[in-house]
Scaffold this active site. Structure first.
Site, short mmCIF file in Angstrom:
data_model
loop_
_atom_site.label_atom_id
_atom_site.label_comp_id
_atom_site.label_asym_id
_atom_site.label_seq_id
_atom_site.Cartn_x
_atom_site.Cartn_y
_atom_site.Cartn_z
N GLU A 1 -3.14 9.58 7.60
CA GLU A 1 -1.68 9.37 7.67
C GLU A 1 -1.06 10.28 8.73
OE1 GLU A 1 0.86 7.47 5.67
OE2 GLU A 1 -0.83 6.17 5.19
N HIS B 1 -7.51 2.86 3.56
CA HIS B 1 -7.34 3.65 4.79
C HIS B 1 -8.67 3.89 5.52
CE1 HIS B 1 -3.42 4.75 3.13
NE2 HIS B 1 -3.13 5.42 4.23
N ASP C 1 0.87 -1.19 0.00
CA ASP C 1 0.00 0.00 0.00
C ASP C 1 0.89 1.23 0.00
OD1 ASP C 1 -2.48 1.49 0.18
OD2 ASP C 1 -1.97 1.92 2.25
N SER C 2 0.31 2.36 -0.38
CA SER C 2 1.05 3.61 -0.33
C SER C 2 1.47 3.94 1.11
CB SER C 2 0.18 4.76 -0.85
OG SER C 2 -0.98 4.86 -0.05
N CYS D 1 -4.13 -1.41 -2.24
CA CYS D 1 -4.27 0.03 -2.40
C CYS D 1 -5.16 0.25 -3.62
CB CYS D 1 -2.88 0.63 -2.63
SG CYS D 1 -2.90 2.40 -2.99
N CYS E 1 -11.19 2.70 -0.30
CA CYS E 1 -9.81 3.10 0.00
C CYS E 1 -9.46 2.33 1.27
CB CYS E 1 -9.71 4.59 0.24
SG CYS E 1 -8.08 5.08 0.88
#
Ligand code: DGL
Length: 274
Positions: free
Chosen positions: A159, A195, A11-12, A74, A193
């Site tokens: 993040e 996240h 993932d990013s 991701c 997503c």
């Protein structure tokens, strides 16, 4: 090729941990390497070219670590890079290697979850602009109407651990309102997503009891189980040692401190460069 290796999960940043968590529940016997490109996250507002180049670097890195199966956990990478990787970059290489994304398994499943045939998709700017969910869902469930909303601030908020602040919650509520104003028939919302499961309670509160909010982790884990059940050649290429290693392009201590929010266990990562 006769080598065996861990499953690579990319993932990013931290989001893919919400997918890994479900893999560890459903398929604990395998070895895993998690790679987060936290130093360059978020990917959501980046161009197709940049997301492709970063994702390819991550895939090459995981291949060098011996991964024979890589999951792009991701949506942004799955939307903007997966097809080019599969059809161009990796096409004439090792035919036993596989790279899979999270969009296809989600769209194969989510259509059947709506009674009103109207589904809301929340994702990064990149995922929404790619129209991947609309295109894929039309294939599997042509009756379904797809209503999309880009939420460009959610990943930066998560993040930077600001998603539970008053401002963070306000941003989330505003995006939800914009989604719901587009169509009053939405009865199911997919968090497209990886996240976003971190803010699922804020989303649930904002949409009310009559709309179900769905995370991808259980869906993707279920599809991976099914894939491995059907593909003996791939099963045999994955090492079974019940281990999980964590790698990040950011500072390892920073990663470890935040990662526990996503994965309910203590994490000791290693900092790497791609
Ligand atoms: N978790 C990634 C996704 O599913 C976040 C992308 C980003 O870095 O913006 O899209």
């Amino acid at each position: 090729m006769n080598t065996i290796g861990p499953i690579g999960v990319f993932d990013s940043g931290y989001g893919g941990l919400t997918i890994l968590q479900e893999f560890l529940k459903e398929l604990p016997e395998y070895d895993y390497i998690y790679l987060g490109d936290n130093a360059r996250a978020p990917y959501g507002n980046r161009s197709f070219e940049v997301v492709h180049d970063f994702t390819l670097e991550a895939v090459r890195f995981l291949q060098k670590k011996g991964c024979r199966l890589i999951i792009l956990a991701c949506n942004t990478s799955s939307a903007k890079a997966l097809r080019t990787l599969q059809q161009i970059d990796l096409l004439n290489e090792d035919s036993d290697f596989r790279i899979l994304g999270v969009i296809r398994p989600s769209t194969e499943t989510i259509g059947a979850m709506s009674q009103s045939n109207c589904i809301g998709i929340l994702g990064t700017q990149g995922t929404i602009q790619s129209e991947s969910y609309k295109i894929e869902l039309e294939k599997f469930s042509p009756k379904i109407k797809v209503i999309q909303q880009a939420c460009p601030m959610w990943v930066p908020l998560i993040e930077s651990n600001k998603h539970n602040t008053d401002i963070g919650v306000k941003v989330i509520e505003n995006d939800i309102q914009e989604l719901l104003e587009q169509n009053k028939d939405i009865d199911t919302i997919l968090l497209a997503c990886t996240h976003y499961p971190l803010v699922i309670e804020h989303v649930r509160k904002a949409v009310g009891k009559n709309i179900q909010v769905v995370s991808q982790g259980p869906i993707v884990a279920n599809k991976l189980m099914d894939y491995l059940f059907r593909n003996e050649f791939m099963r045999k290429q994955i090492s079974k040692g019940n281990t999980c290693r964590f790698m990040t392009t950011e500072n390892a201590a920073v990663f470890d401190a935040s990662a526990t929010q996503f994965l309910e266990k203590a994490i000791r990562s290693t900092q790497v460069s791609l």
